[in-house]
Design an enzyme around this catalytic site. Structure first.
Site, PDB file in Angstrom:
ATOM      1  N   ARG A  80       5.303   1.575  20.991  1.00 13.74           N
ATOM      2  CA  ARG A  80       4.033   1.442  21.592  1.00 13.74           C
ATOM      3  C   ARG A  80       3.100   2.478  22.148  1.00 13.74           C
ATOM      4  NH1 ARG A  80       6.433  -2.863  23.661  1.00 13.74           N
ATOM      5  NH2 ARG A  80       5.560  -5.382  23.446  1.00 13.74           N
TER       6      ARG A  80
ATOM      7  N   LYS B  96       5.441  -2.904  28.447  1.00 14.26           N
ATOM      8  CA  LYS B  96       4.246  -4.385  28.093  1.00 14.26           C
ATOM      9  C   LYS B  96       5.190  -5.452  29.267  1.00 14.26           C
ATOM     10  CE  LYS B  96       1.942  -7.112  25.118  1.00 14.26           C
ATOM     11  NZ  LYS B  96       1.915  -7.058  23.459  1.00 14.26           N
TER      12      LYS B  96
ATOM     13  N   HIS C 170       0.090   0.853  15.303  1.00 13.62           N
ATOM     14  CA  HIS C 170       0.348  -0.610  16.254  1.00 13.62           C
ATOM     15  C   HIS C 170       1.271  -0.784  14.664  1.00 13.62           C
ATOM     16  CE1 HIS C 170       1.960  -3.147  18.856  1.00 13.62           C
ATOM     17  NE2 HIS C 170       2.131  -4.314  17.859  1.00 13.62           N
TER      18      HIS C 170
ATOM     19  N   ARG D  59       5.076  -0.557  13.953  1.00 10.04           N
ATOM     20  CA  ARG D  59       6.523  -1.586  14.551  1.00 10.04           C
ATOM     21  C   ARG D  59       5.876  -2.222  13.556  1.00 10.04           C
ATOM     22  NH1 ARG D  59       7.386  -1.734  19.899  1.00 10.04           N
ATOM     23  NH2 ARG D  59       7.019  -3.821  20.248  1.00 10.04           N
TER      24      ARG D  59
ATOM     25  N   HIS E 157      11.164  -7.203  22.191  1.00 12.01           N
ATOM     26  CA  HIS E 157      10.737  -7.859  22.484  1.00 12.01           C
ATOM     27  C   HIS E 157      11.398  -8.703  23.403  1.00 12.01           C
ATOM     28  CE1 HIS E 157       7.678  -8.095  18.945  1.00 12.01           C
ATOM     29  NE2 HIS E 157       7.192  -7.298  19.737  1.00 12.01           N
TER      30      HIS E 157
ATOM     31  N   TYR F   1      20.964 -16.429  30.076  1.00 12.65           N
ATOM     32  CA  TYR F   1      22.281 -16.388  29.722  1.00 12.65           C
ATOM     33  C   TYR F   1      22.842 -15.419  28.758  1.00 12.65           C
ATOM     34  CZ  TYR F   1      23.325 -20.668  31.747  1.00 12.65           C
ATOM     35  OH  TYR F   1      23.681 -21.962  32.432  1.00 12.65           O
TER      36      TYR F   1
END
Length: 175
Positions: free
Chosen positions: A24, A51, A109, A112, A136, A146
């Site tokens: 970003r 973020k 952006h 991305r 993300h 996990y």
């Protein structure tokens, strides 16, 4: 990238790094030298600047390192200085570079999104590797609980392939 090469500014170099890393704008503009481990070839962005509020490790490719080397020695703390040389670039600096280049409706952006589309259409990497490259989080809270791996080595190859794609497309800076 060719047009960026014609500009001699920290914001132009930040734009190049943004494209190569798929990070970003604020993550790139506020980058600090202490975050970079050139020996291990890793950029560690602290949780406070992310973020999602989690530390993110970006594997550094040769193309990324070349961009960073152009900034060496310009400031002791920040990689990309504002025009007053008092602190980091503002978050909108990359957007202003794109406007200066008359890049049309291109927004920071969007790089991305371009990276993620390329990864889906052309790269042969699992979805979670591509999503992790963008910092993300996993959709499933159970899976996220996990699976704590950050897939750094797989992402290292993904980012190298992305840089190769950009260079092969004739849009990368001439070495």
């Amino acid at each position: 990238m060719h047009k960026l090469d014609s500009l001699d500014s920290p914001a132009a170099r930040a734009t190049e790094l943004l494209i190569l890393t798929a990070c970003r704008s604020t993550e790139v503009c506020r980058a600090e030298w202490v975050e970079f481990d050139f020996k291990a070839r890793i950029w560690t962005i602290p949780a406070a600047r992310m973020k999602a509020g989690r530390e993110h490790r970006v594997p550094l490719t040769e193309a990324m390192i070349q961009v960073l080397k152009q900034q060496e020695g310009k400031h002791a703390r920040y990689v990309f200085l504002n025009k007053w040389r008092t602190g980091p670039l503002p978050g909108n600096a990359i957007g202003r570079v794109l406007y200066e280049l008359q890049a049309g409706e291109v927004v920071p952006h969007g790089f991305r999104s371009s990276f993620r589309t390329w990864a889906a259409d052309y790269a042969n990497y699992p979805r979670e590797v591509c999503e992790m490259a963008l910092a993300h989080t996993l959709e499933s809270k159970v899976e996220a609980a996990y699976n704590r791996a950050d897939l750094l080595e797989k992402r290292r190859q993904l980012m190298a392939d992305w840089a190769d794609f950009i260079q092969a497309s004739g849009v990368a800076r001439a070495a």
